[in-house]
Design a protein around this motif. Structure first.
Motif, PDB file in Angstrom:
ATOM      1  N   PRO A 245      42.996  18.785 -19.795  1.00 42.72           N
ATOM      2  CA  PRO A 245      43.496  19.780 -20.725  1.00 42.72           C
ATOM      3  C   PRO A 245      43.329  21.340 -20.118  1.00 42.72           C
ATOM      4  CG  PRO A 245      41.623  18.941 -21.573  1.00 42.72           C
ATOM      5  CD  PRO A 245      41.842  18.217 -20.258  1.00 42.72           C
ATOM      6  N   GLY A 246      44.001  21.996 -20.600  1.00 38.62           N
ATOM      7  CA  GLY A 246      44.097  23.588 -20.036  1.00 38.62           C
ATOM      8  C   GLY A 246      44.920  24.246 -20.487  1.00 38.62           C
ATOM      9  N   PHE A 247      44.896  25.657 -20.345  1.00 37.80           N
ATOM     10  CA  PHE A 247      45.891  26.670 -20.544  1.00 37.80           C
ATOM     11  C   PHE A 247      45.873  27.861 -19.569  1.00 37.80           C
ATOM     12  CE2 PHE A 247      42.573  27.187 -23.558  1.00 37.80           C
ATOM     13  CZ  PHE A 247      42.019  28.479 -23.277  1.00 37.80           C
TER      14      PHE A 247
ATOM     15  N   SER B  42      50.444  25.502 -21.136  1.00 38.17           N
ATOM     16  CA  SER B  42      49.292  24.795 -21.693  1.00 38.17           C
ATOM     17  C   SER B  42      49.756  23.349 -21.656  1.00 38.17           C
ATOM     18  CB  SER B  42      49.376  25.160 -23.226  1.00 38.17           C
ATOM     19  OG  SER B  42      50.507  24.883 -24.162  1.00 38.17           O
ATOM     20  N   VAL B  43      48.616  22.704 -21.283  1.00 38.86           N
ATOM     21  CA  VAL B  43      48.398  21.157 -21.230  1.00 38.86           C
ATOM     22  C   VAL B  43      47.595  20.516 -21.938  1.00 38.86           C
ATOM     23  CG1 VAL B  43      48.355  19.439 -19.444  1.00 38.86           C
ATOM     24  CG2 VAL B  43      49.436  21.524 -18.942  1.00 38.86           C
ATOM     25  N   ARG B  44      48.027  19.534 -22.822  1.00 37.61           N
ATOM     26  CA  ARG B  44      47.173  18.901 -23.768  1.00 37.61           C
ATOM     27  C   ARG B  44      45.877  19.689 -24.592  1.00 37.61           C
ATOM     28  NH1 ARG B  44      46.561  13.298 -23.166  1.00 37.61           N
ATOM     29  NH2 ARG B  44      47.636  12.482 -21.391  1.00 37.61           N
ATOM     30  N   VAL B  45      46.497  20.641 -24.957  1.00 35.63           N
ATOM     31  CA  VAL B  45      45.879  21.356 -26.005  1.00 35.63           C
ATOM     32  C   VAL B  45      46.940  21.949 -27.008  1.00 35.63           C
ATOM     33  CG1 VAL B  45      44.185  22.297 -24.616  1.00 35.63           C
ATOM     34  CG2 VAL B  45      46.190  23.573 -24.793  1.00 35.63           C
ATOM     35  N   SER B  46      46.292  22.550 -28.128  1.00 38.95           N
ATOM     36  CA  SER B  46      47.216  23.080 -29.190  1.00 38.95           C
ATOM     37  C   SER B  46      48.195  24.167 -28.707  1.00 38.95           C
ATOM     38  CB  SER B  46      46.574  23.385 -30.276  1.00 38.95           C
ATOM     39  OG  SER B  46      47.559  23.940 -31.509  1.00 38.95           O
TER      40      SER B  46
ATOM     41  N   MET C 280      53.165  21.349 -22.493  1.00 38.47           N
ATOM     42  CA  MET C 280      53.108  19.805 -21.817  1.00 38.47           C
ATOM     43  C   MET C 280      52.472  18.799 -22.729  1.00 38.47           C
ATOM     44  SD  MET C 280      55.358  19.520 -19.245  1.00 38.47           S
ATOM     45  CE  MET C 280      54.921  18.071 -18.243  1.00 38.47           C
ATOM     46  N   LYS C 281      52.934  17.798 -23.195  1.00 37.38           N
ATOM     47  CA  LYS C 281      51.920  17.038 -24.027  1.00 37.38           C
ATOM     48  C   LYS C 281      52.354  15.355 -23.514  1.00 37.38           C
ATOM     49  CE  LYS C 281      54.951  17.199 -27.822  1.00 37.38           C
ATOM     50  NZ  LYS C 281      55.033  17.610 -29.117  1.00 37.38           N
TER      51      LYS C 281
ATOM     52  N   SER D 107      51.934  15.228 -19.044  1.00 38.88           N
ATOM     53  CA  SER D 107      50.775  16.375 -18.947  1.00 38.88           C
ATOM     54  C   SER D 107      49.791  15.934 -18.142  1.00 38.88           C
ATOM     55  CB  SER D 107      50.326  16.648 -20.366  1.00 38.88           C
ATOM     56  OG  SER D 107      49.786  15.564 -21.087  1.00 38.88           O
ATOM     57  N   GLY D 108      49.313  14.802 -17.651  1.00 37.08           N
ATOM     58  CA  GLY D 108      48.494  14.614 -16.862  1.00 37.08           C
ATOM     59  C   GLY D 108      47.161  14.250 -17.813  1.00 37.08           C
TER      60      GLY D 108
END
Length: 155
Positions: free
Chosen positions: A53-55, A11-15, A44-45, A49-50
């Motif tokens: 957002p995504g997972f 996961s990136v930039r999400v909860s 990643m946060k 993380s760029g």
């Protein structure tokens, strides 16, 4: 030897809770078939993380006869390119994958594979039948180029 299922949830930039739900859902389905399930997690946060957002979840299972089965799902899929790339770079043996209808992204990716690796895929359409849920499927077959990492030391 019993079959083993491995996976990676990212996961990136999400909860992080969103990705934990993915693991719980995958385990609830897979535990009905096999108890040996290992799903690793990566979150990643911040700056690392760029900006997008995504997972997603990537699963690989090896059967008792040595066949590998894989499934991959992302929150904002761009196409089915990763499986086709692995097939292209794989051993000089026949690889097959059953996909849904080819997206324009995947068709363009196949053109790139042909121009860069001089590899062509055999494409067979499989109409939707009783055993297959969803829409029509496409069976992609190729012989890998046998790529090996030259910088890897041999022992």
């Amino acid at each position: 030897m019993t079959p083993l299922t491995l996976g990676c949830r990212y996961s990136v930039r999400v909860s992080p809770q969103m990705a934990n739900r993915i693991v719980d859902s995958a385990r609830s389905i897979l535990n009905k078939f096999i108890p040996d399930i290992y799903i690793y997690t990566d979150h990643m946060k911040g700056i690392n993380s760029g900006k997008s957002p995504g997972f997603g979840l990537s699963l690989v299972a090896e059967t008792t006869n040595g066949t590998f089965l894989s499934a991959e799902l992302t929150s904002n899929p761009q196409g089915q390119g990763l499986a086709l790339l692995f097939m292209t770079l794989g051993q000089q043996d026949v690889s097959k994958v059953l996909l849904g209808p080819l997206s324009p992204y995947t068709i363009e990716f196949l053109r790139h594979l042909k121009s860069f690796f001089q590899i062509m895929f055999k494409i067979e359409t499989k109409p939707c039948g009783e055993e297959r849920k969803g829409g029509d499927k496409v069976l992609m077959t190729c012989v890998g180029i046998g790529f090996s990492n030259l910088s890897k030391t041999l022992k």
